[in-house]
Write an enzyme that holds these catalytic residues in place. Sequence first.
Site, PDB file in Angstrom:
ATOM      1  N   ARG A  24      25.989  12.971 -15.448  1.00  0.00           N
ATOM      2  CA  ARG A  24      26.550  13.811 -14.373  1.00  0.00           C
ATOM      3  C   ARG A  24      27.893  13.288 -13.872  1.00  0.00           C
ATOM      4  O   ARG A  24      28.181  13.369 -12.677  1.00  0.00           O
ATOM      5  CB  ARG A  24      25.561  13.933 -13.189  1.00  0.00           C
ATOM      6  N   ARG A  37      34.789  24.826  -9.139  1.00  0.00           N
ATOM      7  CA  ARG A  37      33.517  25.531  -8.950  1.00  0.00           C
ATOM      8  C   ARG A  37      33.712  26.721  -8.001  1.00  0.00           C
ATOM      9  O   ARG A  37      33.173  27.802  -8.231  1.00  0.00           O
ATOM     10  CB  ARG A  37      32.514  24.515  -8.392  1.00  0.00           C
ATOM     11  N   ASP A  74      24.534  22.967 -18.815  1.00  0.00           N
ATOM     12  CA  ASP A  74      23.261  22.633 -18.177  1.00  0.00           C
ATOM     13  C   ASP A  74      22.169  22.676 -19.221  1.00  0.00           C
ATOM     14  O   ASP A  74      22.308  23.366 -20.233  1.00  0.00           O
ATOM     15  CB  ASP A  74      22.953  23.605 -17.036  1.00  0.00           C
ATOM     16  N   TYR A 151      10.515  23.622 -16.403  1.00  0.00           N
ATOM     17  CA  TYR A 151      11.265  24.620 -15.639  1.00  0.00           C
ATOM     18  C   TYR A 151      10.856  26.042 -16.010  1.00  0.00           C
ATOM     19  O   TYR A 151      10.800  26.935 -15.166  1.00  0.00           O
ATOM     20  CB  TYR A 151      12.771  24.435 -15.850  1.00  0.00           C
TER      21      TYR A 151
HETATM   22  O1  CP3 Z   1      26.557  14.951 -17.069  1.00  0.00           O
HETATM   23  C1  CP3 Z   1      27.449  15.820 -16.936  1.00  0.00           C
HETATM   24  O2  CP3 Z   1      28.507  15.617 -16.302  1.00  0.00           O
HETATM   25  C2  CP3 Z   1      27.284  17.135 -17.673  1.00  0.00           C
HETATM   26  C3  CP3 Z   1      26.760  18.219 -16.944  1.00  0.00           C
HETATM   27  C4  CP3 Z   1      25.278  18.397 -16.666  1.00  0.00           C
HETATM   28  C5  CP3 Z   1      24.829  19.241 -15.613  1.00  0.00           C
HETATM   29  N1  CP3 Z   1      23.485  19.346 -15.696  1.00  0.00           N
HETATM   30  C6  CP3 Z   1      25.721  19.922 -14.651  1.00  0.00           C
HETATM   31  C7  CP3 Z   1      25.150  20.483 -13.411  1.00  0.00           C
HETATM   32  C8  CP3 Z   1      24.148  17.938 -17.317  1.00  0.00           C
HETATM   33  C9  CP3 Z   1      24.044  16.957 -18.479  1.00  0.00           C
HETATM   34  C10 CP3 Z   1      23.012  18.549 -16.704  1.00  0.00           C
HETATM   35  C11 CP3 Z   1      21.634  18.343 -17.170  1.00  0.00           C
HETATM   36  C12 CP3 Z   1      20.509  18.782 -16.332  1.00  0.00           C
HETATM   37  N2  CP3 Z   1      20.385  19.930 -15.601  1.00  0.00           N
HETATM   38  C13 CP3 Z   1      19.283  18.094 -16.235  1.00  0.00           C
HETATM   39  C14 CP3 Z   1      18.934  16.841 -16.987  1.00  0.00           C
HETATM   40  C15 CP3 Z   1      19.657  15.676 -16.447  1.00  0.00           C
HETATM   41  C16 CP3 Z   1      18.947  15.023 -15.329  1.00  0.00           C
HETATM   42  O3  CP3 Z   1      19.517  14.971 -14.242  1.00  0.00           O
HETATM   43  O4  CP3 Z   1      17.844  14.524 -15.591  1.00  0.00           O
HETATM   44  C17 CP3 Z   1      18.446  18.822 -15.381  1.00  0.00           C
HETATM   45  C18 CP3 Z   1      17.029  18.459 -14.970  1.00  0.00           C
HETATM   46  C19 CP3 Z   1      19.149  19.996 -15.016  1.00  0.00           C
HETATM   47  C20 CP3 Z   1      18.655  21.126 -14.188  1.00  0.00           C
HETATM   48  C21 CP3 Z   1      19.550  21.353 -13.043  1.00  0.00           C
HETATM   49  N3  CP3 Z   1      20.800  21.936 -13.102  1.00  0.00           N
HETATM   50  C22 CP3 Z   1      19.306  21.018 -11.689  1.00  0.00           C
HETATM   51  C23 CP3 Z   1      18.054  20.333 -11.194  1.00  0.00           C
HETATM   52  C24 CP3 Z   1      20.436  21.439 -10.963  1.00  0.00           C
HETATM   53  C25 CP3 Z   1      20.631  21.410  -9.498  1.00  0.00           C
HETATM   54  C26 CP3 Z   1      21.157  20.092  -9.096  1.00  0.00           C
HETATM   55  C27 CP3 Z   1      21.618  20.116  -7.653  1.00  0.00           C
HETATM   56  O5  CP3 Z   1      21.851  18.992  -7.206  1.00  0.00           O
HETATM   57  O6  CP3 Z   1      21.748  21.184  -7.059  1.00  0.00           O
HETATM   58  C28 CP3 Z   1      21.370  21.958 -11.866  1.00  0.00           C
HETATM   59  C29 CP3 Z   1      22.729  22.471 -11.549  1.00  0.00           C
HETATM   60  C30 CP3 Z   1      23.848  21.612 -11.996  1.00  0.00           C
HETATM   61  N4  CP3 Z   1      24.013  21.219 -13.304  1.00  0.00           N
HETATM   62  C31 CP3 Z   1      24.933  21.110 -11.233  1.00  0.00           C
HETATM   63  C32 CP3 Z   1      25.763  20.415 -12.113  1.00  0.00           C
HETATM   64  C33 CP3 Z   1      27.072  19.738 -11.807  1.00  0.00           C
HETATM   65  C34 CP3 Z   1      25.168  21.343  -9.748  1.00  0.00           C
HETATM   66  C35 CP3 Z   1      25.333  22.791  -9.466  1.00  0.00           C
HETATM   67  C36 CP3 Z   1      26.569  23.188  -8.723  1.00  0.00           C
HETATM   68  O7  CP3 Z   1      27.696  22.743  -9.030  1.00  0.00           O
HETATM   69  O8  CP3 Z   1      26.411  24.027  -7.825  1.00  0.00           O
END
Ligand code: CP3
Length: 356
Positions: A24, A37, A74, A151
Amino acid sequence: MKNDRFLRALRREPVDTTPVWLMRQAGRYLPEYRATRAQAGSFMGLATNPELACEVTLQPLRRFPLDAAILFSDILTIPDAMGLGLYFAEGEGPKFERPVRSAADIAKLSVPDIGTKLRYVTDAVSLIRRELDGQVPLIGFSGSPWTLACYMIEGGGSDDFARVKALAIEDPASLHRLLGVVTDAVIAYLDAQRQAGAQAMQVFDTWGGMLAPHLYREFSLRYLQRIAAELPRGEGADAAPLILFGKGNGPYLEELAATGAEAIGVDWTVSLGDARRRTGGRVALQGNLDPSTLYANPDAIRAEARRALDDYAAANGGSRAGHVFNLGHGMAPSMDPEHVRVLVEAVHEVGATPAA
Ligand code: CP3
C-alpha cells in the site's frame, strides 16, 4: 533495468543493499494521492483509468528511493469482473451488490474474460512499465482464492467472516467449486499482468491466517499450491517470480516454501530469523516490520529496521541476500510520509553494511 536489486534479492543473488518497497505504498497517506483520487471521483474511477492508475503508482517513487513499483489496483477486481458489482460506500470499505450466497450462485460463476473485462488493468500495467522506463521493476498482484472468497461470500469486509467459515465446514464441496473457479481466474489474471509487463507477481492472502490449521490447509494453502504449480513465470531475463504474502502465515512457512513459489511474504508475528531457519534458504523472504512502527519517532524506526535486517542476516550466514524489506502488512492513511522516508533510507543504509 537501472535498479534490479529487488529482482536479484528474489533470486537470492548478492545485492549492494537490501531492496525495500511497502505494501500500500500508494494511497491515502500521500496528499498527492488524495488529490488524484478526488479528480477521479471514486476509487473505481481511479483504478479503471490507466493514466490515473499509472500516476498514483508512480507518486511514492517520486518521493522515496523505493526499489519496486506496485500496480495501483485492488484485489477485488476479479470478483467485480465475475459480475458481483464492486462499489465503495463512503467510509465503509469495499462492498458487492450481488454477493455469493447459495450453491446456485456458486454454480453460475465462471472465469471472466480477462482481455475485455480486466483490460483496464493490463492497460495500466503496460503504461506503467513504459513510464517507469527501467527505473525499478513493476509488481503485479492478485488476491488469494481464499481471501477473494471471503469478500465474495460476505459481500464486503467483516469482523469475523462467519458466513464463509460456516460454508467451509457445512458445504465444503460448494466452497471448493467457488475456489476452483477463482483460482483459474487468478492464474489467468496474473499471467495477463506478466504478459503486459509485470516483472514480479504477489498474491495477497490477507485472511488465511484466521483459519484453524486444518481449514487453512484445505481452503487456503491448497489453492496457493495450485497457483505456484500452474502459474507461468516466463523465461530467462523476463522471468517474473511469485511472492506468496499471507497475514498470519507463520505456522505454515515450511509448507509455503515447498509450494515452488520463489518468495514468501510474512507479517511481524514471526521473526525473520526463525522464518529463514525454517525455510532453509529455499525461498526469498519478504517483510516484516509491524506497520505501527511508522507511528514511532525516527530513531525508533531506524532501530527496528536494523533489528529486522540483522535478525534475517544472522540466520542467513551473515548475508543479507534473499531478503526483500517490507512492512508485515499495508500502510495506513494516518501515517506520516516523512516517517516512510526515514524507514526507506535506514534500510538502504543498514543493508549496505556487513551484518552485525
Ligand atoms: O500496495 C499498493 O500501493 C497497491 C494498491 C493496492 C490497493 N489495494 C489500493 C487500495 C493493493 C495491493 C490492494 C490490495 C487489497 N485490497 C487487499 C490485500 C492487501 C491487504 O491489505 O491485505 C485487500 C484486502 C483489499 C480490499 C480493499 N480495498 C479494502 C479492505 C479497501 C478499503 C481500505 C480502506 O482503508 O478504506 C480497499 C480500497 C483501497 N484499495 C484503497 C486503496 C488505496 C483505499 C480506497 C480509497 O482510496 O478510497
